[in-house]
Design a protein around this motif. Sequence first.
Motif, mmCIF file in Angstrom:
data_model
loop_
_atom_site.group_PDB
_atom_site.id
_atom_site.type_symbol
_atom_site.label_atom_id
_atom_site.label_comp_id
_atom_site.label_asym_id
_atom_site.label_seq_id
_atom_site.Cartn_x
_atom_site.Cartn_y
_atom_site.Cartn_z
ATOM 1 N N ASP A 22 0.827 -1.208 0.000
ATOM 2 C CA ASP A 22 0.000 0.000 0.000
ATOM 3 C C ASP A 22 0.866 1.264 0.000
ATOM 4 O O ASP A 22 0.597 2.205 -0.754
ATOM 5 N N CYS A 23 1.885 1.260 0.831
ATOM 6 C CA CYS A 23 2.783 2.410 0.899
ATOM 7 C C CYS A 23 3.482 2.619 -0.443
ATOM 8 O O CYS A 23 3.568 3.747 -0.938
ATOM 9 N N SER A 24 3.961 1.556 -1.027
ATOM 10 C CA SER A 24 4.641 1.648 -2.326
ATOM 11 C C SER A 24 3.722 2.198 -3.402
ATOM 12 O O SER A 24 4.139 3.021 -4.224
ATOM 13 N N MET A 25 2.483 1.766 -3.371
ATOM 14 C CA MET A 25 1.519 2.255 -4.369
ATOM 15 C C MET A 25 1.255 3.752 -4.186
ATOM 16 O O MET A 25 1.195 4.503 -5.164
ATOM 17 N N GLU A 26 1.099 4.176 -2.954
ATOM 18 C CA GLU A 26 0.865 5.596 -2.704
ATOM 19 C C GLU A 26 2.053 6.431 -3.161
ATOM 20 O O GLU A 26 1.878 7.494 -3.766
ATOM 21 N N LEU A 27 3.254 5.959 -2.870
ATOM 22 C CA LEU A 27 4.443 6.694 -3.304
ATOM 23 C C LEU A 27 4.572 6.698 -4.823
ATOM 24 O O LEU A 27 5.003 7.698 -5.406
ATOM 25 N N ILE A 39 1.702 18.554 -9.218
ATOM 26 C CA ILE A 39 1.863 19.078 -7.864
ATOM 27 C C ILE A 39 3.216 19.781 -7.774
ATOM 28 O O ILE A 39 4.135 19.477 -8.536
ATOM 29 N N LEU A 40 3.311 20.703 -6.851
ATOM 30 C CA LEU A 40 4.546 21.460 -6.649
ATOM 31 C C LEU A 40 5.550 20.644 -5.840
ATOM 32 O O LEU A 40 5.185 19.677 -5.171
ATOM 33 N N ASP A 41 6.779 21.085 -5.884
ATOM 34 C CA ASP A 41 7.842 20.423 -5.134
ATOM 35 C C ASP A 41 7.537 20.419 -3.635
ATOM 36 O O ASP A 41 7.717 19.410 -2.960
ATOM 37 N N SER A 42 7.080 21.531 -3.124
ATOM 38 C CA SER A 42 6.753 21.627 -1.695
ATOM 39 C C SER A 42 5.607 20.680 -1.324
ATOM 40 O O SER A 42 5.622 20.068 -0.248
ATOM 41 N N GLU A 43 4.615 20.558 -2.209
ATOM 42 C CA GLU A 43 3.512 19.627 -1.960
ATOM 43 C C GLU A 43 4.007 18.183 -1.971
ATOM 44 O O GLU A 43 3.607 17.372 -1.124
ATOM 45 N N TYR A 44 4.874 17.890 -2.925
ATOM 46 C CA TYR A 44 5.447 16.546 -3.025
ATOM 47 C C TYR A 44 6.157 16.157 -1.727
ATOM 48 O O TYR A 44 5.929 15.082 -1.169
ATOM 49 N N ILE A 45 6.996 17.044 -1.218
ATOM 50 C CA ILE A 45 7.766 16.766 -0.004
ATOM 51 C C ILE A 45 6.831 16.560 1.188
ATOM 52 O O ILE A 45 7.001 15.626 1.975
ATOM 53 N N GLU A 46 5.853 17.425 1.310
ATOM 54 C CA GLU A 46 4.923 17.340 2.434
ATOM 55 C C GLU A 46 4.094 16.048 2.389
ATOM 56 O O GLU A 46 3.946 15.353 3.398
ATOM 57 N N ILE A 47 3.583 15.713 1.224
ATOM 58 C CA ILE A 47 2.756 14.505 1.083
ATOM 59 C C ILE A 47 3.593 13.249 1.285
ATOM 60 O O ILE A 47 3.165 12.304 1.959
ATOM 61 N N ARG A 49 6.291 12.945 3.095
ATOM 62 C CA ARG A 49 6.578 12.846 4.524
ATOM 63 C C ARG A 49 5.376 12.283 5.284
ATOM 64 O O ARG A 49 5.510 11.420 6.146
ATOM 65 N N LYS A 50 4.176 12.730 4.912
ATOM 66 C CA LYS A 50 2.972 12.250 5.568
ATOM 67 C C LYS A 50 2.749 10.761 5.288
ATOM 68 O O LYS A 50 2.402 10.001 6.194
ATOM 69 N N ILE A 51 2.944 10.339 4.063
ATOM 70 C CA ILE A 51 2.785 8.923 3.723
ATOM 71 C C ILE A 51 3.768 8.067 4.520
ATOM 72 O O ILE A 51 3.376 7.060 5.131
ATOM 73 N N LEU A 52 5.023 8.479 4.542
ATOM 74 C CA LEU A 52 6.028 7.709 5.280
ATOM 75 C C LEU A 52 5.720 7.688 6.784
ATOM 76 O O LEU A 52 5.904 6.664 7.440
ATOM 77 N N LYS A 53 5.228 8.784 7.283
ATOM 78 C CA LYS A 53 4.870 8.843 8.701
ATOM 79 C C LYS A 53 3.661 7.956 8.989
ATOM 80 O O LYS A 53 3.634 7.261 10.010
ATOM 81 N N ASP A 54 2.684 7.952 8.103
ATOM 82 C CA ASP A 54 1.499 7.116 8.289
ATOM 83 C C ASP A 54 1.851 5.629 8.347
ATOM 84 O O ASP A 54 1.205 4.871 9.076
ATOM 85 N N TYR A 55 2.841 5.237 7.591
ATOM 86 C CA TYR A 55 3.255 3.832 7.570
ATOM 87 C C TYR A 55 4.417 3.566 8.540
ATOM 88 O O TYR A 55 5.044 2.514 8.491
#
Length: 58
Positions: A22-27, A39-47, A49-55
């Motif tokens: 699931d994590c791999s698919m989201e990334l 998406i912007l670079d800043s959005e990419y970094i934020e999202i 980070r959130k995905i990695l934190k969620d998992y």
Amino acid sequence: MLHNYKIEVDNSKQLKDNNMLDCSMELLFLNNLFRENLILDSEYIEIKRKILKDYKLL
């Protein structure tokens, strides 16, 4: 039947494998959005980070 093997399923490993998938698919989807400049670079970094934190990978 030549052998009488008992097969045990380790559900905890399967759950971990599913989470990693699931994590791999989201990334993967996130990277596709970024590569297509949707998406912007800043959005990419934020999202990311959130995905990695969620998992619990961060």
